[in-house]
Scaffold this motif. Structure first.
Motif, PDB file in Angstrom:
ATOM      1  N   LEU A  48       4.634  25.651  16.493  1.00 58.57           N
ATOM      2  CA  LEU A  48       3.904  24.719  17.364  1.00 58.57           C
ATOM      3  C   LEU A  48       2.630  24.208  16.687  1.00 58.57           C
ATOM      4  CD1 LEU A  48       4.207  26.525  20.826  1.00 58.57           C
ATOM      5  CD2 LEU A  48       5.558  24.606  19.977  1.00 58.57           C
ATOM      6  N   GLU A  49       1.958  25.100  15.953  1.00 50.10           N
ATOM      7  CA  GLU A  49       0.681  24.703  15.335  1.00 50.10           C
ATOM      8  C   GLU A  49       0.844  23.768  14.140  1.00 50.10           C
ATOM      9  OE1 GLU A  49       1.608  27.807  16.025  1.00 50.10           O
ATOM     10  OE2 GLU A  49       1.290  29.145  14.319  1.00 50.10           O
ATOM     11  N   ASP A  50       2.109  23.460  13.776  1.00 54.58           N
ATOM     12  CA  ASP A  50       2.323  22.473  12.708  1.00 54.58           C
ATOM     13  C   ASP A  50       2.184  21.049  13.243  1.00 54.58           C
ATOM     14  OD1 ASP A  50       5.040  24.460  11.335  1.00 54.58           O
ATOM     15  OD2 ASP A  50       2.873  24.554  10.958  1.00 54.58           O
ATOM     16  N   SER A  51       2.064  20.920  14.551  1.00 51.70           N
ATOM     17  CA  SER A  51       1.864  19.593  15.143  1.00 51.70           C
ATOM     18  C   SER A  51       0.555  19.020  14.635  1.00 51.70           C
ATOM     19  CB  SER A  51       1.806  19.698  16.674  1.00 51.70           C
ATOM     20  OG  SER A  51       3.045  20.115  17.185  1.00 51.70           O
ATOM     21  N   ALA A  52       0.643  17.884  13.976  1.00 53.97           N
ATOM     22  CA  ALA A  52      -0.541  17.300  13.345  1.00 53.97           C
ATOM     23  C   ALA A  52      -0.173  15.943  12.770  1.00 53.97           C
ATOM     24  CB  ALA A  52      -1.046  18.208  12.212  1.00 53.97           C
ATOM     25  N   LEU A  53      -1.204  15.248  12.298  1.00 55.86           N
ATOM     26  CA  LEU A  53      -1.008  14.024  11.525  1.00 55.86           C
ATOM     27  C   LEU A  53      -0.941  14.421  10.057  1.00 55.86           C
ATOM     28  CD1 LEU A  53      -0.954  10.859  11.472  1.00 55.86           C
ATOM     29  CD2 LEU A  53      -3.439  10.988  11.125  1.00 55.86           C
ATOM     30  N   TYR A  54       0.100  13.985   9.364  1.00 59.14           N
ATOM     31  CA  TYR A  54       0.243  14.283   7.946  1.00 59.14           C
ATOM     32  C   TYR A  54       0.013  12.994   7.160  1.00 59.14           C
ATOM     33  CZ  TYR A  54       1.929  18.826   9.286  1.00 59.14           C
ATOM     34  OH  TYR A  54       1.996  20.091   9.816  1.00 59.14           O
ATOM     35  N   LEU A  55      -1.006  13.049   6.336  1.00 60.56           N
ATOM     36  CA  LEU A  55      -1.383  11.880   5.551  1.00 60.56           C
ATOM     37  C   LEU A  55      -0.997  12.063   4.092  1.00 60.56           C
ATOM     38  CD1 LEU A  55      -4.967  11.105   6.896  1.00 60.56           C
ATOM     39  CD2 LEU A  55      -2.991   9.620   7.089  1.00 60.56           C
ATOM     40  N   CYS A  56      -0.530  11.003   3.513  1.00 54.99           N
ATOM     41  CA  CYS A  56      -0.236  10.962   2.085  1.00 54.99           C
ATOM     42  C   CYS A  56      -1.232  10.011   1.435  1.00 54.99           C
ATOM     43  CB  CYS A  56       1.191  10.461   1.880  1.00 54.99           C
ATOM     44  SG  CYS A  56       1.623  10.079   0.181  1.00 54.99           S
ATOM     45  N   GLY A  96       0.841  -1.196   0.000  1.00 53.48           N
ATOM     46  CA  GLY A  96       0.000   0.000   0.000  1.00 53.48           C
ATOM     47  C   GLY A  96       0.867   1.233   0.000  1.00 53.48           C
ATOM     48  N   VAL A  97       0.251   2.358   0.311  1.00 48.19           N
ATOM     49  CA  VAL A  97       0.976   3.621   0.421  1.00 48.19           C
ATOM     50  C   VAL A  97       1.777   3.580   1.722  1.00 48.19           C
ATOM     51  CG1 VAL A  97       0.755   6.116   0.627  1.00 48.19           C
ATOM     52  CG2 VAL A  97      -0.831   4.832  -0.847  1.00 48.19           C
ATOM     53  N   THR A  98       3.051   3.839   1.629  1.00 53.14           N
ATOM     54  CA  THR A  98       3.891   3.811   2.829  1.00 53.14           C
ATOM     55  C   THR A  98       4.424   5.204   3.134  1.00 53.14           C
ATOM     56  OG1 THR A  98       5.818   3.184   1.523  1.00 53.14           O
ATOM     57  CG2 THR A  98       4.560   1.409   2.514  1.00 53.14           C
ATOM     58  N   GLN A  99       4.407   5.530   4.420  1.00 52.62           N
ATOM     59  CA  GLN A  99       4.898   6.824   4.867  1.00 52.62           C
ATOM     60  C   GLN A  99       5.963   6.617   5.932  1.00 52.62           C
ATOM     61  OE1 GLN A  99       0.564   8.825   5.112  1.00 52.62           O
ATOM     62  NE2 GLN A  99       2.250  10.279   5.428  1.00 52.62           N
ATOM     63  N   SER A 100       6.931   7.505   5.940  1.00 58.52           N
ATOM     64  CA  SER A 100       7.958   7.456   6.982  1.00 58.52           C
ATOM     65  C   SER A 100       8.393   8.877   7.323  1.00 58.52           C
ATOM     66  CB  SER A 100       9.166   6.630   6.518  1.00 58.52           C
ATOM     67  OG  SER A 100       9.782   7.232   5.390  1.00 58.52           O
ATOM     68  N   PRO A 101       8.821   9.115   8.580  1.00 59.34           N
ATOM     69  CA  PRO A 101       8.692   8.163   9.683  1.00 59.34           C
ATOM     70  C   PRO A 101       7.251   8.105  10.201  1.00 59.34           C
ATOM     71  CG  PRO A 101       9.519  10.255  10.487  1.00 59.34           C
ATOM     72  CD  PRO A 101       9.370  10.409   8.993  1.00 59.34           C
ATOM     73  N   THR A 102       6.978   7.209  11.094  1.00 60.74           N
ATOM     74  CA  THR A 102       5.646   7.120  11.699  1.00 60.74           C
ATOM     75  C   THR A 102       5.432   8.288  12.664  1.00 60.74           C
ATOM     76  OG1 THR A 102       5.867   4.743  11.595  1.00 60.74           O
ATOM     77  CG2 THR A 102       4.063   5.603  12.916  1.00 60.74           C
ATOM     78  N   GLY A 112      -1.922   6.411   3.145  1.00 65.12           N
ATOM     79  CA  GLY A 112      -0.950   5.819   4.034  1.00 65.12           C
ATOM     80  C   GLY A 112      -1.402   5.963   5.479  1.00 65.12           C
ATOM     81  N   SER A 113      -0.565   5.463   6.385  1.00 66.68           N
ATOM     82  CA  SER A 113      -0.918   5.486   7.809  1.00 66.68           C
ATOM     83  C   SER A 113      -0.580   6.807   8.479  1.00 66.68           C
ATOM     84  CB  SER A 113      -0.200   4.370   8.543  1.00 66.68           C
ATOM     85  OG  SER A 113      -0.569   3.123   7.997  1.00 66.68           O
ATOM     86  N   GLY A 114       0.180   7.641   7.774  1.00 75.23           N
ATOM     87  CA  GLY A 114       0.435   8.969   8.305  1.00 75.23           C
ATOM     88  C   GLY A 114       1.734   9.102   9.071  1.00 75.23           C
ATOM     89  N   THR A 115       2.182  10.339   9.188  1.00 81.96           N
ATOM     90  CA  THR A 115       3.306  10.704  10.052  1.00 81.96           C
ATOM     91  C   THR A 115       2.765  11.660  11.097  1.00 81.96           C
ATOM     92  OG1 THR A 115       5.023  10.462   8.366  1.00 81.96           O
ATOM     93  CG2 THR A 115       5.502  11.936  10.208  1.00 81.96           C
TER      94      THR A 115
END
Lengths: 111, 115
Positions: free
Chosen positions: B83-91, B3-9, B107-110
């Motif tokens: 600080l507000e960039d803290s988030a889940l990043y999905l591809c 599947g779609v893979t993202q790194s790092p977790t 993907g599962s996100g970073t």
């Protein structure tokens, strides 16, 4: 500014009951309407992509309808099960292939 | 099929640093999308790449940038972290240009945490 609205924001449903929720989207420049299911700790997973007014799609106990003229889609779940607990996202795809996402409906199934 | 893979977790950075997130699409998919999901908010569109070109970007400042490589994998770079960039990043990837009635595969996100 194009807006996609989902309602309700969250929903608690007893196991075995049926439920439905709504996605409202712009009625102009329509290309497709997407539904995704996002379970906790997993990736969003596509359920349906619908393009034609009056489309109805079904996947097991889940079905969806589409009304492009009035700009809404319904997602139905029949006989809810605990594994249906998830956030359900819809996304409006315009004629330039841009996807605009709703904030989701969080569904919690109570055993 | 992978599947779609993202790194790092998970990625922990401090304010002002730079973060690089990576995504490998499903084999054969040429379109890659990046999304941000901050706590309590829906998916916010960041960037869309296809065939190595940036096709569109969302309403984010220029310190969010990226690129797509010849093998269609992609990087998202966030400079001068706040600080507000803290988030889940999905591809997500799709088989061809635009979503064009095709489903997205995520993907599962970073999970990026900025301290």
């Amino acid at each position: 500014i194009l807006n996609v609205e989902q309602s309700p924001q969250s929903l608690h449903v007893q196991e075995g009951d049926s439920t439905n929720f709504t996605c409202s989207f712009p009625s102009s420049n329509f290309y497709a309407l997407h539904w995704y299911r996002w379970e906790t700790a997993k990736s969003p997973e596509a359920l349906f992509v619908m393009t034609l007014n009056g489309d109805e799609k079904k996947k097991g106990r889940i079905s969806a309808t589409l009304n492009t003229k009035e700009g809404y889609s319904y997602l139905y779940i029949k006989g809810s099960q605990p594994e249906d607990s998830a956030t359900y996202l819809c996304a409006f795809e315009d004629s330039n292939y841009q996807l605009i996402w709703g904030a989701g409906t969080k569904l919690i199934i109570k055993p | 099929e992978a599947g779609v893979t993202q790194s790092p977790t998970h990625l922990i950075k401090t304010r002002g640093q730079q973060a690089t997130l990576r995504c490998s699409p499903i084999s054969g998919h040429t379109s890659v999308y990046w999304y941000q999901q901050a706590l309590g908010l829906g998916l916010q569109f960041l960037l869309w790449y296809d065939e190595g070109e940036e096709r569109n970007r969302g309403n984010f400042p220029p310190r969010f940038s990226g690129r797509q490589f010849p093998n269609y994998s992609s990087e998202l770079n966030v400079n001068a972290l706040e600080l507000e960039d803290s988030a889940l990043y999905l591809c997500a990837s799709s088989p061809k240009w635009g979503a064009t009635n095709e489903k997205l595969f995520f993907g599962s996100g970073t999970q990026l945490s900025v301290l």
